[in-house]
Motif scaffolding. Structure first.
Motif, mmCIF file in Angstrom:
data_model
loop_
_atom_site.group_PDB
_atom_site.id
_atom_site.type_symbol
_atom_site.label_atom_id
_atom_site.label_comp_id
_atom_site.label_asym_id
_atom_site.label_seq_id
_atom_site.Cartn_x
_atom_site.Cartn_y
_atom_site.Cartn_z
ATOM 1 N N UNK A 127 -82.156 -29.173 18.158
ATOM 2 C CA UNK A 127 -80.741 -29.777 17.865
ATOM 3 C C UNK A 127 -80.321 -29.333 16.371
ATOM 4 N N UNK A 128 -79.164 -28.610 16.235
ATOM 5 C CA UNK A 128 -78.656 -28.137 15.009
ATOM 6 C C UNK A 128 -77.403 -28.210 14.976
ATOM 7 N N UNK A 129 -76.813 -27.839 13.664
ATOM 8 C CA UNK A 129 -75.196 -27.989 13.844
ATOM 9 C C UNK A 129 -74.725 -26.586 14.200
ATOM 10 N N UNK A 130 -75.004 -25.533 13.456
ATOM 11 C CA UNK A 130 -74.363 -24.253 13.602
ATOM 12 C C UNK A 130 -75.176 -23.350 14.899
ATOM 13 N N UNK A 131 -74.359 -23.022 15.788
ATOM 14 C CA UNK A 131 -75.005 -22.374 16.629
ATOM 15 C C UNK A 131 -75.440 -21.063 16.489
ATOM 16 N N UNK A 132 -76.713 -20.724 17.183
ATOM 17 C CA UNK A 132 -77.137 -19.260 16.852
ATOM 18 C C UNK A 132 -76.109 -18.489 17.379
ATOM 19 N N UNK A 133 -75.429 -18.488 18.377
ATOM 20 C CA UNK A 133 -74.380 -17.513 18.895
ATOM 21 C C UNK A 133 -73.461 -18.525 19.919
ATOM 22 N N UNK A 134 -71.951 -18.107 19.915
ATOM 23 C CA UNK A 134 -71.285 -18.794 20.587
ATOM 24 C C UNK A 134 -71.139 -18.392 22.329
ATOM 25 N N UNK A 135 -71.409 -17.366 22.424
ATOM 26 C CA UNK A 135 -71.183 -16.603 23.990
ATOM 27 C C UNK A 135 -72.246 -15.571 24.232
ATOM 28 N N UNK A 136 -72.481 -14.870 23.130
ATOM 29 C CA UNK A 136 -73.496 -13.528 23.352
ATOM 30 C C UNK A 136 -74.297 -13.429 22.174
ATOM 31 N N UNK A 137 -75.425 -13.101 22.710
ATOM 32 C CA UNK A 137 -76.662 -13.058 21.604
ATOM 33 C C UNK A 137 -76.434 -12.100 20.442
ATOM 34 N N UNK A 138 -75.693 -11.070 20.990
ATOM 35 C CA UNK A 138 -75.352 -9.749 19.865
ATOM 36 C C UNK A 138 -73.837 -9.797 19.433
ATOM 37 N N UNK A 139 -73.295 -11.100 19.405
ATOM 38 C CA UNK A 139 -71.661 -10.889 19.071
ATOM 39 C C UNK A 139 -71.823 -10.835 17.436
ATOM 40 N N UNK A 140 -70.439 -10.577 17.012
ATOM 41 C CA UNK A 140 -70.339 -10.481 15.597
ATOM 42 C C UNK A 140 -70.605 -11.799 14.833
ATOM 43 N N UNK A 141 -70.876 -11.695 13.746
ATOM 44 C CA UNK A 141 -71.152 -12.844 12.688
ATOM 45 C C UNK A 141 -69.906 -13.169 12.463
ATOM 46 N N UNK A 142 -69.494 -14.425 12.135
ATOM 47 C CA UNK A 142 -68.494 -15.191 11.862
ATOM 48 C C UNK A 142 -68.871 -16.655 11.293
ATOM 49 N N UNK A 143 -67.732 -17.437 10.981
ATOM 50 C CA UNK A 143 -68.003 -18.742 10.422
ATOM 51 C C UNK A 143 -68.658 -19.613 11.351
ATOM 52 N N UNK A 144 -68.709 -19.420 12.756
ATOM 53 C CA UNK A 144 -69.163 -20.453 13.649
ATOM 54 C C UNK A 144 -70.322 -19.876 14.170
ATOM 55 N N UNK A 145 -71.023 -18.966 13.756
ATOM 56 C CA UNK A 145 -72.460 -18.575 14.072
ATOM 57 C C UNK A 145 -73.258 -18.239 12.967
ATOM 58 N N UNK A 146 -74.470 -17.789 13.277
ATOM 59 C CA UNK A 146 -75.385 -17.413 12.371
ATOM 60 C C UNK A 146 -75.348 -15.630 12.154
ATOM 61 N N UNK A 147 -75.443 -15.337 10.836
ATOM 62 C CA UNK A 147 -75.882 -13.720 10.601
ATOM 63 C C UNK A 147 -76.667 -13.362 11.557
ATOM 64 N N UNK A 148 -76.370 -12.052 11.959
ATOM 65 C CA UNK A 148 -77.050 -11.364 13.151
ATOM 66 C C UNK A 148 -78.624 -11.162 12.781
ATOM 67 N N UNK A 149 -79.031 -10.748 11.694
ATOM 68 C CA UNK A 149 -80.375 -10.647 11.545
ATOM 69 C C UNK A 149 -81.046 -11.917 11.210
ATOM 70 N N UNK A 150 -80.460 -12.872 10.940
ATOM 71 C CA UNK A 150 -81.102 -14.120 10.993
ATOM 72 C C UNK A 150 -81.157 -14.736 12.441
ATOM 73 N N UNK A 151 -80.079 -14.683 13.088
ATOM 74 C CA UNK A 151 -80.186 -14.828 14.352
ATOM 75 C C UNK A 151 -81.109 -14.289 15.206
ATOM 76 N N UNK A 152 -81.274 -13.249 15.196
ATOM 77 C CA UNK A 152 -82.201 -12.375 15.996
ATOM 78 C C UNK A 152 -83.459 -12.817 15.769
ATOM 79 N N UNK A 153 -83.966 -12.900 14.382
ATOM 80 C CA UNK A 153 -85.106 -13.647 14.129
ATOM 81 C C UNK A 153 -85.572 -15.020 14.787
#
Length: 392
Positions: free
Chosen positions: A281-307
């Motif tokens: 459980x966390x507040x900010x999604x890793x991604x909204x629809x696709x794992x490689x989507x662009x970073x924005x306010x509602x998801x995590x930055x790509x390099x952080x997300x990938x790790x």
């Protein structure tokens, strides 16, 4: 009043007892050790809380068998939790204090829980008037929606194992004018949750700040409990994370590092225990629809997300449940499901105010988002209830 997983409270007691509760022991009736801080004598006796069988351990020291932290924070007495304190090391298994605790780590059959997100008292007025910084001076509509959510959950039969709120409990940022009153009004609503439905709180950006500090996180912990922790339910291991430390830890890098170390330790515990599933459980999604989507306010930055995604995949984590988006969304990464649930409060898309019902079976997670009106009037659909019944 239900148990609050992760909550920190100093119990008022004529003998100056300080009580700690291991969240792994929820509902087990385990008997844990207790120590009186004023006399120092040790006894073995059950101390059952008013939360329906919650067991407490008093004044955990260096020999505490639940390995709870010795840090005590100020109370959340206005939430009426005079019985509990839990800690980030609460489920560092084994050896725990009771066979009943071990039992909670074993698969017992299917169950379900309720996920909600973003009650965010104050946002509806702020969004309507176009002033999200200072326009949150009214939240009567959010109170009604939160009350409807609690009433709907209380009517469910069978009862859910717990109710988790995935962040942005209120709209007021730390230190803002209306925050304290918003927090108190939400607590007043949540007090009415059935005693036998524990509450799990997850911190969001509005709870600890977009760029949190030690002070803003401490304030959150004093009100709602630890910003990250873990617990077991029927053989399933749950991790609650502070996703704001993934988003921007520039003002508290040492806290980000501490959570990272703790997370690795907890994943090692889960691997050793061979749990049925691991759920985050966390507040900010890793991604909204696709794992490689662009970073924005509602998801995590790509390099952080990938790790994080790769770490979760290697650990065998089944799903991540989040909020923040105020819309329903989701996708998958190598079998890791990302579930984004819309809000109890303000909607920013076409969804309705609602809650997600999540059924946990031996092989999979089956979930559906319900509008508050639908869940209140009709309860859980027969199809999901049949999933529970078939597995038993």
């Amino acid at each position: 009043m239900p148990a609050v997983l992760g909550a920190r409270v100093v119990l008022k007691c004529s003998s100056a007892l300080r009580k700690l509760t291991c969240i792994a022991c929820v509902g087990t009736g385990a008997v844990l050790a207790c120590v009186c801080t004023c006399k120092g004598d040790r006894t073995e006796k059950p101390l059952l809380a008013a939360s329906g069988g919650m067991v407490v351990i008093v004044d955990a020291g260096s020999d505490c068998r639940c390995r709870l932290t010795k840090t005590l924070r100020s109370s959340i007495q206005d939430l009426d939790r005079d019985w509990m304190i839990t800690a980030k090391t609460a489920v560092s298994l084994p050896p725990l204090a009771s066979n009943a605790v071990y039992d909670e780590c074993q698969w017992k059959g299917p169950f379900y829980f309720i996920q909600g997100a973003d009650p965010q008292f104050g946002l509806m007025k702020a969004w309507t008037c176009g002033d999200t910084d200072n326009g949150d001076d009214e939240w009567g509509e959010e109170i009604k929606l939160a009350e409807q959510a609690v009433q709907a959950i209380n009517k469910l039969n069978p009862k859910p194992k717990f109710f988790v709120l995935c962040g942005d409990l209120v709209h007021g940022m730390p230190g803002t004018l209306w925050r304290k009153k918003q927090v108190q009004d939400l607590k007043n609503v949540l007090k009415n949750t059935a005693q036998d439905i524990p509450l799990v709180f997850v911190c969001g950006n509005h709870d600890v700040g977009n760029a949190p500090t030690r002070e803003t996180i401490d304030d959150y912990c004093d009100n709602w409990g630890d910003d990250y922790f873990s617990f077991w339910v029927g053989g399933v291991f749950f991790l609650v994370l502070n996703s704001q430390l993934f988003f921007d830890s520039s003002r508290c890098p040492e806290l980000k590092e501490a959570q990272d170390v703790w997370l690795d330790e907890q994943l090692a515990v889960a691997e050793k225990q061979k749990c049925k599933h691991i759920i985050v459980f966390q507040h900010i999604p890793l991604f909204l629809e696709k794992p490689d989507e662009d970073h924005g306010y509602f998801n995590l930055e790509k390099s952080v997300r990938e790790e994080i995604m790769e770490k979760f995949h290697k650990a065998g984590i089944k799903a991540v449940f989040a909020g923040h988006y105020h819309r329903n969304a989701g996708g998958s990464y190598k079998g890791l499901e990302m579930v984004v649930s819309s809000a109890i409060g303000c909607q920013l898309g076409e969804d309705t105010h609602g809650l997600r019902v999540v059924v946990v079976t031996e092989d999979e997670l089956v979930h559906r988002y319900y509008s508050l009106n639908e869940l209140s009037s009709q309860g859980i659909e027969k199809e999901l209830l049949d999933v529970l019944a078939k597995q038993k």
